[in-house]
Design a protein around this motif. Structure first.
Motif, PDB file in Angstrom:
ATOM      1  N   ASP A 191      33.276  36.586  31.666  1.00  0.00           N
ATOM      2  CA  ASP A 191      34.448  36.257  32.478  1.00  0.00           C
ATOM      3  C   ASP A 191      34.968  34.861  32.176  1.00  0.00           C
ATOM      4  OD1 ASP A 191      32.652  34.582  33.678  1.00  0.00           O
ATOM      5  OD2 ASP A 191      32.746  35.510  35.655  1.00  0.00           O
ATOM      6  N   ALA A 250      25.474  44.005  40.336  1.00  0.00           N
ATOM      7  CA  ALA A 250      26.028  44.306  39.011  1.00  0.00           C
ATOM      8  C   ALA A 250      25.367  45.519  38.379  1.00  0.00           C
ATOM      9  CB  ALA A 250      25.877  43.092  38.100  1.00  0.00           C
ATOM     10  N   GLU A 309      31.229  46.137  36.466  1.00  0.00           N
ATOM     11  CA  GLU A 309      32.549  45.543  36.231  1.00  0.00           C
ATOM     12  C   GLU A 309      32.699  44.175  36.894  1.00  0.00           C
ATOM     13  OE1 GLU A 309      33.117  48.482  39.731  1.00  0.00           O
ATOM     14  OE2 GLU A 309      31.950  48.320  37.877  1.00  0.00           O
ATOM     15  N   ILE A 310      31.899  43.887  37.910  1.00  0.00           N
ATOM     16  CA  ILE A 310      32.045  42.596  38.592  1.00  0.00           C
ATOM     17  C   ILE A 310      31.645  41.428  37.692  1.00  0.00           C
ATOM     18  CG2 ILE A 310      31.690  43.653  40.855  1.00  0.00           C
ATOM     19  CD1 ILE A 310      28.899  42.350  40.901  1.00  0.00           C
ATOM     20  N   LYS A 345      32.246  41.506  34.381  1.00  0.00           N
ATOM     21  CA  LYS A 345      33.096  41.566  33.187  1.00  0.00           C
ATOM     22  C   LYS A 345      34.473  40.967  33.431  1.00  0.00           C
ATOM     23  CE  LYS A 345      30.803  45.822  31.646  1.00  0.00           C
ATOM     24  NZ  LYS A 345      30.983  47.276  31.355  1.00  0.00           N
ATOM     25  N   ARG A 346      34.762  40.626  34.665  1.00  0.00           N
ATOM     26  CA  ARG A 346      36.074  40.105  35.021  1.00  0.00           C
ATOM     27  C   ARG A 346      35.929  38.692  35.565  1.00  0.00           C
ATOM     28  NH1 ARG A 346      37.533  45.556  38.485  1.00  0.00           N
ATOM     29  NH2 ARG A 346      37.654  46.983  36.704  1.00  0.00           N
ATOM     30  N   VAL A 391      37.989  39.170  40.616  1.00  0.00           N
ATOM     31  CA  VAL A 391      37.190  40.084  41.453  1.00  0.00           C
ATOM     32  C   VAL A 391      37.384  39.761  42.932  1.00  0.00           C
ATOM     33  CG1 VAL A 391      34.850  40.860  41.994  1.00  0.00           C
ATOM     34  CG2 VAL A 391      35.486  40.400  39.618  1.00  0.00           C
ATOM     35  N   ALA A 395      27.672  48.097  40.036  1.00  0.00           N
ATOM     36  CA  ALA A 395      29.080  47.910  39.652  1.00  0.00           C
ATOM     37  C   ALA A 395      29.160  46.857  38.555  1.00  0.00           C
ATOM     38  CB  ALA A 395      29.914  47.498  40.864  1.00  0.00           C
ATOM     39  N   ASP A 426      39.163  46.997  45.497  1.00  0.00           N
ATOM     40  CA  ASP A 426      39.009  47.907  44.363  1.00  0.00           C
ATOM     41  C   ASP A 426      37.553  48.260  44.091  1.00  0.00           C
ATOM     42  OD1 ASP A 426      41.734  47.671  44.036  1.00  0.00           O
ATOM     43  OD2 ASP A 426      41.619  46.243  42.378  1.00  0.00           O
ATOM     44  N   LEU A 427      36.630  47.574  44.731  1.00  0.00           N
ATOM     45  CA  LEU A 427      35.211  47.775  44.449  1.00  0.00           C
ATOM     46  C   LEU A 427      34.656  48.994  45.171  1.00  0.00           C
ATOM     47  CD1 LEU A 427      33.930  44.099  44.715  1.00  0.00           C
ATOM     48  CD2 LEU A 427      34.477  45.383  42.644  1.00  0.00           C
TER      49      LEU A 427
END
Length: 245
Positions: free
Chosen positions: A22, A80, A85-86, A88-89, A94, A83, A100-101
């Motif tokens: 990130d 993580a 994706e938390i 990776k951004r 986030v 999820a 969106d989570l």
């Protein structure tokens, strides 16, 4: 946090430094975070734990950083796994899109990523000798608050008025305008798409060993350890859109 600050912190750190996906460069000490590992990492203190004395005692700093902040990091690494994706951004991305989570991790990310962002900012803006800022940050303080004394009075009053645990912040927008805001628990203006110039932690673990219930004394003493050079750097970064946390 700015790129220049990251390089400064990394140069003085004794822990291993890595840049996450990130773009948030962090350091991680397994002993500090109870042996937890993962994509989120605990930034090292950019100064010795005793550097903030007498305003904040070394034992409080060590426990606050090595236990409380480290716990947020460990909890994020568990989240993580559910999820990924938390990690990776960008953190601010986030936090501004918590809806969106997945339901299973939303509350955990809300509390722990907020705490991680808040504390990472908190350590960075301290370690100085207090006094008064110079440059563009001082010009903004004079314009938006009438001067440093008025800012301190309003900031301390807002912090003293927070019920229970929370934070008091000075936010900055892309035009350089400043404002004082408070948040409960580990909430942060980042959740509203805003940026933080600096802020103070009002949880009792930040001051109780030295000040007990005297939050007002802690708020007053805290100004003596601000690093105004770093805050000036954050102000400039906010104007160019480079300020993250």
């Amino acid at each position: 946090m700015t790129r220049r600050t990251l390089l400064t912190v990394a140069a003085g750190a004794t822990a291993i430094v890595a840049t996450s996906r990130d773009g948030f460069s962090q350091s991680y000490d397994n002993t500090s975070a109870g042996g937890s590992s993962g994509p989120f990492q605990l930034p090292p203190l950019p100064y010795a734990a005793s550097a903030l004395e007498p305003s904040i005692d070394a034992q409080t700093v060590a426990l606050h950083h090595g236990r409380h902040h480290a716990a947020y990091v460990a909890n994020l690494n568990q989240a993580a796994k559910v999820a990924p994706e938390i990690a990776k951004r960008p953190i601010e991305h986030v936090l501004s899109r918590l809806g969106d989570l997945p339901d299973a991790v939303r509350a955990t990310v809300h509390n722990n990523l907020g705490g991680h962002a808040n504390h990472s900012m908190y350590w960075l803006v301290m370690g100085g000798a207090g006094g008064a800022p110079t440059g563009e940050a001082m010009e903004a303080i004079e314009r938006d608050f009438g001067g440093l004394d008025d800012l301190q009075r309003r900031f301390n009053a807002a912090g003293a008025g927070v019920f229970g645990s929370g934070w008091v912040f000075v936010t900055v927008d892309r035009t350089g305008r400043l404002a004082i805001e408070t948040r409960p628990n580990q909430d942060t203006p980042l959740m509203d798409g805003k940026r933080v110039l600096f802020g103070n932690d009002l949880w009792e673990h930040s001051y109780y060993l030295k000040y007990q219930s005297r939050r007002a004394d802690y708020l007053k003493a805290w100004w003596d350890v601000l690093n105004w050079a770093r805050i000036e750097e954050r102000y400039r970064a906010a104007r160019t859109g480079e300020l993250t946390i």
